[in-house]
Write a protein that holds these residues in place. Structure first.
Motif, PDB file in Angstrom:
ATOM      1  N   HIS A  10       0.842  -1.204   0.000  1.00  8.94           N
ATOM      2  CA  HIS A  10       0.000   0.000   0.000  1.00  8.94           C
ATOM      3  C   HIS A  10       0.874   1.250   0.000  1.00  8.94           C
ATOM      4  N   HIS A  35       1.119   5.371  -2.021  1.00 10.19           N
ATOM      5  CA  HIS A  35       0.441   6.324  -2.914  1.00 10.19           C
ATOM      6  C   HIS A  35       1.461   7.025  -3.804  1.00 10.19           C
ATOM      7  N   HIS A  88      -9.162   1.923   1.199  1.00  7.78           N
ATOM      8  CA  HIS A  88      -8.876   2.117   2.630  1.00  7.78           C
ATOM      9  C   HIS A  88     -10.069   1.647   3.455  1.00  7.78           C
ATOM     10  N   HIS A 144      -5.123  -0.517   6.262  1.00  8.96           N
ATOM     11  CA  HIS A 144      -5.262  -0.063   7.655  1.00  8.96           C
ATOM     12  C   HIS A 144      -6.076  -1.013   8.546  1.00  8.96           C
ATOM     13  N   ASP A 149       2.311   3.179   2.942  1.00  8.26           N
ATOM     14  CA  ASP A 149       1.331   4.268   2.890  1.00  8.26           C
ATOM     15  C   ASP A 149       1.983   5.638   2.723  1.00  8.26           C
TER      16      ASP A 149
HETATM   17 ZN    ZN Z   1      -3.312   4.963   1.953  1.00  4.25          ZN
END
Ligand code: ZN
Ligand code: GUN
Length: 425
Positions: A70, A72, A225, A262, A313
């Motif tokens: 995960h 971005h 998410h 998460h 993340d």
């Molecule tokens: Zn994220």
């Protein structure tokens, strides 16, 4: 053919199921056309294959390439926004930067920064949260293809709550996602992931389009998410009248090829639902710590049989290093006391490599067994630095690996290979 000589560590057997760290202290890996053909002690492999060129990776550790489940892409330049909870951080840090990717040339430069950062930190496979703009997603897939990185990604979709310039409609989402999946899914190492940002920013019509896309794309992935922050959880429950996981499940978005990031505030019912559908959870400990989202209930995930692997993340997380992510996962479980899971270095390596590969269905990477593709990272610090001093004085391979997680940084990544090709200088 190349014979690599190194201290080789990996976790082909899951340490959460009784597996142990596998170690070859003076090991050898024979690699041809990207495939590991033989593995064992260096001296024996040398006798068996006397004519092959040797590459000596001495004084450090050779590990499987990291799998970041995960991360971005549009946030590579937004790392370090400290001191805010999730929704404020999105508003003030992440989303203004994400809006800049509407400019295709900005997106290309950002994709370059992102792909380089991943590779330099030793990550060889990643499930990447794309951008809200189709040309920017094209830029990411193109840059990843140029380096050989194994990425799964897609167009990020939202139709409510966020700033206007990041919103789409169900029709446009369907059309643009289809076109991107046609172009990239199964092209080289790329795969497509249907990517609703989070159900807080997606109405039922848009989530229904996501379900349609997932049905249409053979072998397609879904990522999003879930249950990150108590404020957003309450808003999602109020908006949908279901649990957070339920808001995705009612549109057929929770399955074997779904990865939800998460899940800090999951209920038992949600964990059962994830386990029953075989969906995975990306645990992002530096992000959960930095945004104050909460402590990840790893024990409850394990008890329910929900697959877990690590994600950075970026940019909620504080960087690309899977060493740092592993260390933070360890800290978090320690601080949970009796509710935490005491993690060994073998657990951390598993969460950063083989668990991620299994979660992403990348069966031919994740460890350095014979028959796997040679995706690897060589960790080696400066001779007089704390990492090397400690590796030279390690008690055993488990201790050496613990030192790697305690001290290893991106700057200590001395070499990275994907599919047998060296992708760093
Ligand atoms: Zn994220
Ligand atoms: N939820 C929705 N968008 C985001 C994001 O960009 N980062 C994190 N950590 N959570 C999110």
């Amino acid at each position: 053919m190349t014979l690599y000589r190194a201290t080789v560590l990996d976790t082909p057997q899951d340490p959460f199921a009784g597996g142990r760290l596998r170690a070859e202290q003076d090991g050898g890996l024979l690699v041809r056309d990207g495939t590991i053909l033989a593995r064992g002690g260096f001296a024996q492999l040398r006798r068996d294959h006397p004519g092959e060129p040797i590459e000596t990776l001495d004084g450090g550790l050779l590990l499987p390439g990291f799998v970041d489940t995960h991360v971005h892409y549009p946030q590579v330049r937004a790392i370090g926004g400290l001191g805010m909870p999730l929704l404020d951080w999105l508003q003030r840090c992440a989303l203004p930067e994400e809006a800049r990717l509407a400019d295709p040339s900005y997106a290309v430069a950002t994709a370059d920064d992102f792909v380089r950062s991943l590779v330099r930190s030793g990550t060889t496979s990643a499930l990447v949260f794309g951008a809200h703009f189709a040309p920017a997603v094209d830029a990411l897939f193109s840059r990843a293809a140029a380096t050989g990185l194994r990425i799964t990604s897609g167009l990020v979709l939202s139709d409510r709550i966020l700033r206007d310039d990041l919103l789409t409609s169900a029709d446009v989402a369907l059309e643009q996602s289809r076109a991107l999946a046609d172009r990239w899914h199964g092209t080289g190492r790329a795969r497509y992931a249907v990517t609703p940002r989070f159900s807080l920013s997606c109405g039922d019509d848009l989530l229904s389009v996501c379900g349609e896309l997932l049905d249409e794309i053979p072998g397609g992935w879904m990522t999003t998410h879930v249950n990150e922050n108590t404020v957003e959880v309450a808003q999602v429950e109020e908006f949908f009248g279901t649990s957070y996981v339920g808001s995705y499940d009612k549109h057929g978005l929770v399955g074997r090829r779904s990865v939800l990031a998460h899940n800090v505030h999951a209920t038992d019912e949600e964990l059962r639902l994830l386990a029953d559908h075989g969906a995975g959870v990306a645990h992002c400990p530096t992000s959960n710590s930095s945004l104050g989202s909460g402590s990840f209930p790893l024990r409850r995930h394990l008890e329910h049989g929900v697959p877990v692997a690590l994600g950075t993340d970026v940019g909620g997380g504080t960087g690309f290093s899977m060493f740092k992510e592993g260390l933070q996962a360890y800290f978090m479980q320690q601080l949970l006391g009796a509710d935490g899971v005491p993690l060994t270095a073998a657990h951390l390596l598993h969460l950063a490599t083989s668990a991620g590969a299994a979660m992403l269905g990348l069966d031919d990477v994740g460890d350095l067994s014979v028959g796997k593709r040679f995706d690897a990272v060589w960790l080696r610090g400066a001779d007089d630095g704390a990492l090397q001093v400690n590796l030279r004085n390690a008690l055993d391979p488990d201790n050496a690996l613990a030192k790697a997680f305690a001290l290893g940084t991106d700057a200590d990544v001395a070499g990275v290979w994907i599919d047998g090709e060296r992708v760093t200088d």
